[in-house]
Design a protein around this motif. Structure first.
Motif, short mmCIF file in Angstrom:
data_model
loop_
_atom_site.label_atom_id
_atom_site.label_comp_id
_atom_site.label_asym_id
_atom_site.label_seq_id
_atom_site.Cartn_x
_atom_site.Cartn_y
_atom_site.Cartn_z
N CYS A 83 0.86 -1.18 0.00
CA CYS A 83 0.00 0.00 0.00
C CYS A 83 0.90 1.24 0.00
O CYS A 83 2.05 1.19 0.47
N HIS B 179 -0.47 -4.32 6.04
CA HIS B 179 -1.81 -4.37 6.64
C HIS B 179 -2.85 -4.92 5.69
O HIS B 179 -4.04 -4.89 5.97
N GLU B 180 -2.41 -5.43 4.52
CA GLU B 180 -3.34 -6.06 3.58
C GLU B 180 -2.83 -7.47 3.35
O GLU B 180 -1.83 -7.66 2.66
N GLU C 30 -8.82 -5.44 2.12
CA GLU C 30 -8.66 -4.18 2.86
C GLU C 30 -8.85 -2.94 2.00
O GLU C 30 -9.64 -2.05 2.37
MN MN Z 1 -4.03 -0.17 2.42
#
Ligand code: MN
Length: 343
Positions: free
Chosen positions: A37, A59-60, A144
């Motif tokens: 990201c 975080h994905e 996400e």
């Molecule tokens: Mn993201």
């Protein structure tokens, strides 16, 4: 286990670290794919003021539950799960009114605690959402970013009569485009300066006349030429430049809503009279508020197709090259997945 560790700004290594042990209420996930990201690049470059170092970022991600902590239902073992990175206190004002993504004591997996760029990661069991077998791992890895889009549309609302405009055909813009066109079925224009990104927008469902190349056409004229009378009623700034919010406020139709997703710290010169005269709503949106079940259902029904935004799969041990690809060749790289399945 091997993890991608950012030790300090601009210093990253793939390194052997101890296998984490799940605390009570947590599960340990064997990661399969993780999406890179823009915010991971920000953390790498020291531009995220909330992060603490050293940090395993990411975080994905999707993976399989292979160990459970105390108090977790044994049925969860073996489940393939996508992990919502938002952890909230459940007691503050925001949490008590159902806005846990802006919790006063917000913890984001991959930012405030170790994340998914790792062969294994421990997460709260409640954050791990089961993925049905018919959904591919590469799609589940990027629930996400679609949850971010779902949150933004939930903040603005979407009306059947809306004419939407999305600034930016990066990950955020393209996920918004899919949600607006495929879930809500409304007319949605999308603008960018990179032809390769506009090509992805077409793959994500934009009709030919809904694609506006901002390097060729000025937006007000481009919309007028396409028969948009009185301006878009729903605008999303998926770029985050201050000047875009200024233009959006000018372009928006009366009673319009503007979804704000950028993180710029530069002020925007917004004219109050434009807001008041048209009674515009600015709806800021951060992360997602419990949107994973909704997004997983949309993917299961074929309404949204995450694979259209995935441009690369790269072995996680080549994370430095993957970051370079994202930063040096943005036109050809949209969502890059780190592949953890080789080992
Ligand atoms: Mn993201």
């Amino acid at each position: 286990m091997l993890s991608v560790v950012v030790d300090s700004p601009n210093s990253m290594a793939v390194r052997e670290v101890p296998l984490p042990v799940p605390a009570a209420g947590e599960v340990r996930v064997r990661v399969r794919y993780a999406g890179i990201c823009g915010s991971d690049l920000h953390i790498f470059h020291g531009k995220n003021p909330f992060v603490t170092y050293p940090r395993i970022i990411g975080h994905e991600f999707v993976g399989r539950i292979e160990t459970i902590g105390a108090g977790v239902d044994a049925e969860r073992l073996g489940q393939t799960v996508a992990v919502d990175p938002v952890i909230s206190c459940g007691r503050c004002h925001a949490c008590s009114i159902g806005r846990r993504n802006v919790c006063r004591d917000l913890t984001v997996i991959g930012v405030h605690r170790d994340g998914g760029f790792s062969q294994y990661v421990c997460v709260p069991a409640d954050n791990a959402y089961r993925i049905p077998v018919e959904i591919a791992d590469t799609c589940a890895a990027i629930v996400e970013p679609f949850a971010v889009a779902a949150n933004a549309t939930s903040r603005t609302g979407v009306l059947p009569s809306d004419i939407a405009l999305i600034y930016g055909a990066g990950t955020v813009g393209l996920t918004l485009l899919q949600v607006l066109k495929r879930v809500y079925g409304i007319r949605a224009f999308i603008t960018d300066r990179l032809e390769e990104r506009l090509q992805l927008a077409r793959a994500c469902g934009a009709l030919e006349d809904e694609v506006i190349d901002a390097s060729i056409e000025r937006l007000p004229e481009a919309l007028a030429r396409r028969g948009v009378d009185g301006g878009p009623t729903l605008i999303f700034d998926a770029v985050g430049y201050p000047a875009i919010l200024e233009e959006a406020v000018k372009l928006a139709a009366p009673a319009g809503r503007i979804g704000v997703l950028g993180f710029s710290s530069e002020p925007s010169a917004i004219v109050q009279a434009e807001l008041t005269k048209k009674e515009l709503t600015l709806a800021a949106s951060r992360l997602n508020c419990a949107m994973f079940p909704q997004v997983i259902e949309w993917i299961g029904r074929g309404l949204i197709e995450p694979e259209h935004i995935v441009t690369h799969k790269i072995d996680f041990r080549q994370v430095a090259q993957a970051f370079e690809q994202a930063e040096q060749r943005p036109a050809e790289s949209c969502k890059i997945l780190l592949d953890f399945t080789a080992m």
